[in-house]
Design an enzyme around this catalytic site. Structure first.
Site, PDB file in Angstrom:
ATOM      1  N   GLU A 199       0.841  -1.200   0.000  1.00  0.00           N
ATOM      2  CA  GLU A 199       0.000   0.000   0.000  1.00  0.00           C
ATOM      3  C   GLU A 199       0.877   1.252   0.000  1.00  0.00           C
ATOM      4  O   GLU A 199       1.834   1.347   0.759  1.00  0.00           O
ATOM      5  CB  GLU A 199      -0.865  -0.053   1.266  1.00  0.00           C
ATOM      6  CG  GLU A 199      -1.969   0.968   1.322  1.00  0.00           C
ATOM      7  CD  GLU A 199      -2.784   0.794   2.613  1.00  0.00           C
ATOM      8  OE1 GLU A 199      -3.077  -0.351   3.004  1.00  0.00           O
ATOM      9  OE2 GLU A 199      -3.095   1.804   3.236  1.00  0.00           O
TER      10      GLU A 199
ATOM     11  N   ASP B 249      -3.434   4.621  -1.164  1.00  0.00           N
ATOM     12  CA  ASP B 249      -4.206   5.068   0.006  1.00  0.00           C
ATOM     13  C   ASP B 249      -4.200   6.597   0.039  1.00  0.00           C
ATOM     14  O   ASP B 249      -5.180   7.232  -0.347  1.00  0.00           O
ATOM     15  CB  ASP B 249      -3.626   4.459   1.291  1.00  0.00           C
ATOM     16  CG  ASP B 249      -4.391   4.912   2.527  1.00  0.00           C
ATOM     17  OD1 ASP B 249      -5.429   5.584   2.382  1.00  0.00           O
ATOM     18  OD2 ASP B 249      -3.951   4.609   3.659  1.00  0.00           O
TER      19      ASP B 249
HETATM   20 MG    MG Z   1      -2.434   3.320   4.511  1.00  0.00          MG
END
Ligand code: MG
Length: 352
Positions: A215, A240
């Site tokens: 991520e 993200d």
């Molecule tokens: Mg994150």
């Protein structure tokens, strides 16, 4: 139905132990709880949990804007969720935490009005959700011991915070995989801590460890960097901090394999559904994550996860680290296996 009042209350939560990620050490958090009342006697709860370096707002700005939105929304129909967002977005860009709070209170009321839990109101058929739990950064040995502790507590999926020097990060993952064995899902969050070349090197080095996803390896603005990492990595790459809105989601298609939705980043369930629609239309998975929030926002996100098949990875773990007595109800959990109730709406009680 008409909104007759919107009230606000600050709540403070302290983590059982400090939590370290690539750009901060977090010891606890404050949130702003919102209660939205109506002329039909129904009340809905929501929560703003700003994280300034991600959402660009804070508790004071959320409260100040909340008071303005209160004046604007009194007399409006809470079921007219598109109109509510149009009014909020028309007055202020950004400021997604307070928008998320009002949004989830409206959804709470709408599902109560239908007499069904929110997961069913949103179209879901299964109230069970499996979440991961996140490991903060520490020495490889201590992280491996903590990982084993969570696994022994019934968790089958772990998310690991990385994003420091790649040598240490690799040692951390090797130690954790060795401790938990081959069958536990391990995902990584670098929180923008690497550059493109470090990310590609790490993706290759991590391949033998069977990693579920990486991520946000590179800074949020660097969509081209995300694309380069994604193209070079056999491990799926998710955005993200780069993904706050449906428009961000559109720009990210072609750059990542998936996107992490957070209600605080996007402004609530209404926008989260749009992000998911954009992602799904491009063949990308979504995951759902959380901020420093109580069980109010965490339960709202859980309802959304339960109702949305394309949200395939769930990271709703904050209440395992700090739980406040002011908030009751919501989901129950055994290890990472969470279950929502059949109570109408969010199913949350708050001492307000
Ligand atoms: Mg994150």
């Amino acid at each position: 139905m008409k909104i007759t009042d919107i009230q606000f209350e600050k709540m403070t939560f302290t983590f059982h132990e400090p939590f370290k990620i690539a750009f901060a050490v977090i010891e606890g958090y404050d949130t702003l709880v919102v209660k939205l009342s109506t002329d039909e006697g129904l009340a809905g709860y929501g929560e703003a949990a700003p994280l300034g370096f991600v959402t660009g707002d804070n508790l004071d700005t959320a409260l100040a804007l909340g008071q303005e939105y209160r004046q604007m929304l009194l007399g409006q129909d809470p079921l007219a969720i598109a109109r509510i967002h149009q009014l909020m977005d028309g007055a202020y860009a950004g400021n997604t935490s307070i928008k998320a709070a009002i949004d989830m209170a409206c959804y709470d009321i709408a599902a109560q009005k239908m007499g069904v839990p929110l997961w069913k109101y949103l179209g879901g058929s299964d109230p069970e959700v499996v979440t991961d739990v996140t490991l903060g950064m520490d020495t490889p040995e201590r992280m491996a011991a903590k990982a084993l502790e969570w696994v022994e507590g019934g968790f089958t999926e772990l998310k690991v915070k990385l994003g420091e020097d790649p040598g240490t990060d690799l040692a951390r993952m090797q130690a954790i995989r060795k401790a938990v064995g081959p069958h536990i899902v391990l995902r990584i969050d670098a929180n923008q801590g690497w550059d493109v070349k470090q990310s590609i090197r790490m993706a290759r080095a991590l391949e033998p460890l069977d990693i579920d996803l990486i991520e946000q390896p590179v800074p949020d603005w660097d969509l081209e960097g995300l694309r380069r990492v994604r193209d070079a990595s056999l491990i799926p790459v998710a955005a993200d901090e780069s993904c706050h809105s449906p428009m961000d989601a559109h720009r990210l298609t072609g750059c990542v394999d998936g996107m992490n939705i957070k209600l605080m980043k996007c402004g609530g369930i209404y926008q989260a559904l749009k992000i998911n629609a954009v992602a799904e239309s491009a063949g990308l998975f979504c995951m759902i994550g959380c901020m420093g929030e109580s069980k109010i926002a965490n339960t709202a996100a859980m309802h959304l996860a339960a109702a949305t098949p394309n949200i395939r990875k769930v990271d709703l773990d904050v209440t395992f680290f700090a739980e406040g007595a002011q908030v009751r109800g919501g989901f129950t959990s055994e290890g990472g296996r969470c279950r929502l109730s059949d109570r109408p709406g969010l199913g949350i009680d708050v001492d307000f």
